[in-house]
Design a protein around this motif. Structure first.
Motif, PDB file in Angstrom:
ATOM      1  N   ARG A   1       0.841  -1.200   0.000  1.00 42.19           N
ATOM      2  CA  ARG A   1       0.000   0.000   0.000  1.00 42.19           C
ATOM      3  C   ARG A   1       0.880   1.256   0.000  1.00 42.19           C
ATOM      4  NH1 ARG A   1      -3.218  -1.623  -2.764  1.00 42.19           N
ATOM      5  NH2 ARG A   1      -4.956  -0.266  -2.191  1.00 42.19           N
ATOM      6  N   GLY A   2       0.490   2.314   0.670  1.00 45.91           N
ATOM      7  CA  GLY A   2       1.280   3.544   0.621  1.00 45.91           C
ATOM      8  C   GLY A   2       1.462   4.016  -0.816  1.00 45.91           C
ATOM      9  N   PRO A   3       2.663   4.499  -1.191  1.00 47.85           N
ATOM     10  CA  PRO A   3       2.890   5.007  -2.546  1.00 47.85           C
ATOM     11  C   PRO A   3       2.711   3.960  -3.630  1.00 47.85           C
ATOM     12  CG  PRO A   3       4.628   5.719  -1.064  1.00 47.85           C
ATOM     13  CD  PRO A   3       3.835   4.697  -0.316  1.00 47.85           C
ATOM     14  N   ALA A   4       2.814   2.681  -3.277  1.00 44.61           N
ATOM     15  CA  ALA A   4       2.653   1.626  -4.288  1.00 44.61           C
ATOM     16  C   ALA A   4       1.203   1.485  -4.729  1.00 44.61           C
ATOM     17  CB  ALA A   4       3.159   0.293  -3.740  1.00 44.61           C
ATOM     18  N   ALA A   5       0.257   1.934  -3.922  1.00 40.41           N
ATOM     19  CA  ALA A   5      -1.165   1.813  -4.245  1.00 40.41           C
ATOM     20  C   ALA A   5      -1.588   2.972  -5.138  1.00 40.41           C
ATOM     21  CB  ALA A   5      -1.995   1.799  -2.966  1.00 40.41           C
TER      22      ALA A   5
END
Length: 214
Positions: A57-61
């Motif tokens: 999650r975080g910036p990867a989402a």
């Protein structure tokens, strides 16, 4: 021509909705990882229990439009690429993201190749046997892409300079690659932990995160 190794996760075998997508280059210097946001709402029980808890999650989402934009920004500067995966559906997922919703998407700068020949799949299993920390994170797309990359290197390159049947369109590629291998073998530094790889990737994603056009 750069070789990249691909893995993807999808929500269930019926709808085949993308969950996450990862690419890593043969030299390990180029890494892409992204997760869909929002996630598919009807995952199989396996995906719900095994895949979803591993997500970063975080910036990867990112939403579908952003994922397409970031994938193109990652691949286009690399020039012509050959992308390997161990399942045809991985290529379908990649192409869906590449095309996005554009009516006239740019021509894909890559060709695909199914990689299941020889002892490649047993070498993937051997990689996980030797790396229990990664075994615990199996079915994370980036972990699985890194495992496929490692297995490919083991199966296609001898550390004495032989390259077997592996070839490259660049006549200097093999010389460059083996120099990298030799340097890695004598490098006294410890291996880079997975968490450090993910943090480095997070920073790269933040650097190329699409800006709001409004």
């Amino acid at each position: 021509m750069i070789r990249l190794f691909l893995d993807s996760e999808w929500a269930n075998d019926a709808l085949r909705e993308l969950v996450s997508l990862a690419l890593v280059s043969e030299d390990g210097e180029h890494i892409f990882y992204a997760e869909r946001d929002p996630l598919p709402g009807t995952p199989s029980s396996f995906v719900s229990k095994t895949v979803y808890p591993l997500l970063e999650r975080g910036p990867a989402a990112m939403n579908d439009q952003a994922m397409t934009k970031v994938l193109r920004a990652f691949l286009e500067p690399l020039g012509p690429c050959e992308i390997f995966a161990d399942a045809p559906l991985d290529f379908s997922m990649l192409k869906r993201v590449w095309m996005g919703n554009d009516r006239t998407p740019p021509e894909a700068p890559f060709r695909t190749r199914l990689a299941r020949e020889g002892n490649l799949m047993p070498s993937v299993e051997r990689y996980f046997e030797l790396n229990p920390d990664q075994q615990a994170r199996r079915h994370h797309a980036l972990v699985d892409a890194l495992a496929l990359r490692s297995a490919w290197i083991v199966e296609n390159y001898g550390f004495d300079g032989d390259v077997g049947d592996a070839t490259s369109h660049d006549p200097h590629y093999d010389e460059w690659f083996h120099a990298k291998v030799r340097a890695a073998r004598v490098d006294p530094r410890p291996s880079i932990p997975h968490d450090v790889v993910i943090e480095t990737l997070r920073k790269r994603l933040e650097a190329i995160e699409p800006k709001d056009d409004n």
